[in-house]
Scaffold this motif. Structure first.
Motif, mmCIF file in Angstrom:
data_model
loop_
_atom_site.group_PDB
_atom_site.id
_atom_site.type_symbol
_atom_site.label_atom_id
_atom_site.label_comp_id
_atom_site.label_asym_id
_atom_site.label_seq_id
_atom_site.Cartn_x
_atom_site.Cartn_y
_atom_site.Cartn_z
ATOM 1 N N THR A 56 60.382 47.543 28.684
ATOM 2 C CA THR A 56 59.192 47.189 29.464
ATOM 3 C C THR A 56 58.884 48.277 30.489
ATOM 4 O OG1 THR A 56 59.630 44.835 29.159
ATOM 5 C CG2 THR A 56 58.182 45.446 30.983
ATOM 6 N N ALA A 57 59.924 48.766 31.148
ATOM 7 C CA ALA A 57 59.733 49.818 32.147
ATOM 8 C C ALA A 57 59.237 51.107 31.496
ATOM 9 C CB ALA A 57 61.035 50.074 32.899
ATOM 10 N N TYR A 58 59.786 51.457 30.329
ATOM 11 C CA TYR A 58 59.317 52.655 29.625
ATOM 12 C C TYR A 58 57.843 52.528 29.280
ATOM 13 C CZ TYR A 58 64.096 54.363 28.945
ATOM 14 O OH TYR A 58 65.371 54.825 29.137
ATOM 15 N N GLN A 59 57.440 51.358 28.798
ATOM 16 C CA GLN A 59 56.039 51.167 28.418
ATOM 17 C C GLN A 59 55.114 51.349 29.611
ATOM 18 O OE1 GLN A 59 54.845 51.042 25.317
ATOM 19 N NE2 GLN A 59 52.903 51.300 26.360
ATOM 20 N N SER A 78 52.361 54.421 29.913
ATOM 21 C CA SER A 78 50.926 54.170 30.088
ATOM 22 C C SER A 78 50.378 54.776 31.378
ATOM 23 C CB SER A 78 50.644 52.667 30.056
ATOM 24 O OG SER A 78 51.216 52.027 31.170
ATOM 25 N N GLU A 79 51.250 55.070 32.324
ATOM 26 C CA GLU A 79 50.798 55.637 33.595
ATOM 27 C C GLU A 79 51.041 57.139 33.717
ATOM 28 O OE1 GLU A 79 52.658 53.256 36.615
ATOM 29 O OE2 GLU A 79 51.488 51.484 36.088
ATOM 30 N N ALA A 80 51.752 57.729 32.752
ATOM 31 C CA ALA A 80 52.072 59.161 32.829
ATOM 32 C C ALA A 80 50.868 59.999 32.408
ATOM 33 C CB ALA A 80 53.267 59.487 31.945
ATOM 34 N N GLU A 81 50.512 60.947 33.246
ATOM 35 C CA GLU A 81 49.403 61.845 32.939
ATOM 36 C C GLU A 81 49.883 63.050 32.141
ATOM 37 O OE1 GLU A 81 46.011 64.481 35.270
ATOM 38 O OE2 GLU A 81 47.405 63.274 36.413
ATOM 39 N N MET A 89 51.453 65.042 29.371
ATOM 40 C CA MET A 89 51.692 64.737 27.962
ATOM 41 C C MET A 89 53.148 64.949 27.561
ATOM 42 S SD MET A 89 50.561 63.413 25.266
ATOM 43 C CE MET A 89 48.840 63.265 25.650
ATOM 44 N N GLN A 90 53.785 65.971 28.093
ATOM 45 C CA GLN A 90 55.185 66.225 27.756
ATOM 46 C C GLN A 90 56.077 65.085 28.263
ATOM 47 O OE1 GLN A 90 56.705 69.963 29.160
ATOM 48 N NE2 GLN A 90 58.550 69.839 27.939
ATOM 49 N N LEU A 91 55.787 64.604 29.462
ATOM 50 C CA LEU A 91 56.539 63.472 30.002
ATOM 51 C C LEU A 91 56.309 62.229 29.151
ATOM 52 C CD1 LEU A 91 58.288 62.078 32.116
ATOM 53 C CD2 LEU A 91 56.210 61.793 33.517
ATOM 54 N N ARG A 92 55.053 61.981 28.787
ATOM 55 C CA ARG A 92 54.743 60.822 27.934
ATOM 56 C C ARG A 92 55.528 60.882 26.629
ATOM 57 N NH1 ARG A 92 49.635 57.952 28.805
ATOM 58 N NH2 ARG A 92 49.759 57.403 26.622
ATOM 59 N N GLN A 93 55.534 62.043 26.000
ATOM 60 C CA GLN A 93 56.229 62.183 24.723
ATOM 61 C C GLN A 93 57.737 61.991 24.882
ATOM 62 O OE1 GLN A 93 54.750 65.989 23.432
ATOM 63 N NE2 GLN A 93 52.938 65.099 22.472
ATOM 64 N N THR A 94 58.290 62.517 25.956
ATOM 65 C CA THR A 94 59.719 62.342 26.217
ATOM 66 C C THR A 94 60.051 60.868 26.414
ATOM 67 O OG1 THR A 94 59.899 64.543 27.193
ATOM 68 C CG2 THR A 94 61.615 62.955 27.778
ATOM 69 N N LEU A 95 59.247 60.184 27.212
ATOM 70 C CA LEU A 95 59.471 58.756 27.429
ATOM 71 C C LEU A 95 59.312 57.960 26.134
ATOM 72 C CD1 LEU A 95 57.612 58.326 30.838
ATOM 73 C CD2 LEU A 95 60.085 58.185 30.451
ATOM 74 N N GLN A 96 58.359 58.353 25.297
ATOM 75 C CA GLN A 96 58.173 57.668 24.017
ATOM 76 C C GLN A 96 59.385 57.858 23.114
ATOM 77 O OE1 GLN A 96 54.430 59.485 22.958
ATOM 78 N NE2 GLN A 96 53.246 57.727 23.681
ATOM 79 N N GLN A 97 59.952 59.067 23.117
ATOM 80 C CA GLN A 97 61.149 59.322 22.310
ATOM 81 C C GLN A 97 62.324 58.483 22.799
ATOM 82 O OE1 GLN A 97 61.574 63.559 22.657
ATOM 83 N NE2 GLN A 97 60.127 63.990 21.005
ATOM 84 N N ILE A 98 62.494 58.422 24.106
ATOM 85 C CA ILE A 98 63.573 57.608 24.670
ATOM 86 C C ILE A 98 63.353 56.135 24.322
ATOM 87 C CG2 ILE A 98 64.628 56.789 26.818
ATOM 88 C CD1 ILE A 98 63.925 59.587 28.004
ATOM 89 N N ARG A 99 62.108 55.672 24.490
ATOM 90 C CA ARG A 99 61.784 54.277 24.152
ATOM 91 C C ARG A 99 62.074 53.988 22.692
ATOM 92 N NH1 ARG A 99 55.893 53.359 23.466
ATOM 93 N NH2 ARG A 99 56.520 54.435 21.583
ATOM 94 N N ASN A 100 61.668 54.887 21.808
ATOM 95 C CA ASN A 100 61.896 54.679 20.378
ATOM 96 C C ASN A 100 63.384 54.572 20.062
ATOM 97 O OD1 ASN A 100 59.139 54.780 20.042
ATOM 98 N ND2 ASN A 100 59.110 56.850 19.208
#
Length: 81
Positions: free
Chosen positions: A19-22, A26-29, A31-42
Motif C-alpha cells: 500500500t505504501a509503495y503504491q 502515484s506521487e513520485a514525479e 520517472m527513475q524513482l517511480r520505476q525503482t519503486l515499481q520494481q520493488i513493489r513487483n
C-alpha cells in the motif's frame, strides 16, 4: 512466537508495504524513482503471493469466502453507475 504467527505477521507487513509503495509510486514525479519503486513493489507482490501459498497449504491462512455470482454482479452494477 510460533511459525503461524510469524507468517501471518509477515503477510500483514508486506500488505502494508505494498500500500505504501503504491502511494509513493502515484506521487513520485521522478520517472527513475517511480520505476525503482515499481520494481520493488513487483518483487514484494511475488514474495507475498509465494508466502500466501505456503500459509494456505499449511492451513495458516484462510482466504475470504468466494463471492457468489449475484454478489459479483451487484458490485459490477454499482461500479458502472
Amino acid at each position: 512466537m510460533d511459525e503461524k504467527t510469524m507468517v501471518n505477521d509477515i503477510l500483514g507487513s508486506v500488505k502494508a508495504d505494498l500500500t505504501a509503495y503504491q502511494t509513493a509510486i502515484s506521487e513520485a514525479e521522478n520517472m527513475q524513482l517511480r520505476q525503482t519503486l515499481q520494481q520493488i513493489r513487483n518483487g514484494d507482490e511475488s514474495f507475498q503471493y509465494e508466502l500466501f501459498k505456503v500459509a494456505q497449504t499449511k492451513g495458516y491462512y484462510q482466504p475470504a469466502q468466494k463471492a457468489t455470482i449475484t454478489e459479483i454482479q451487484t458490485v459490477k452494477t454499482e461500479l458502472e453507475q
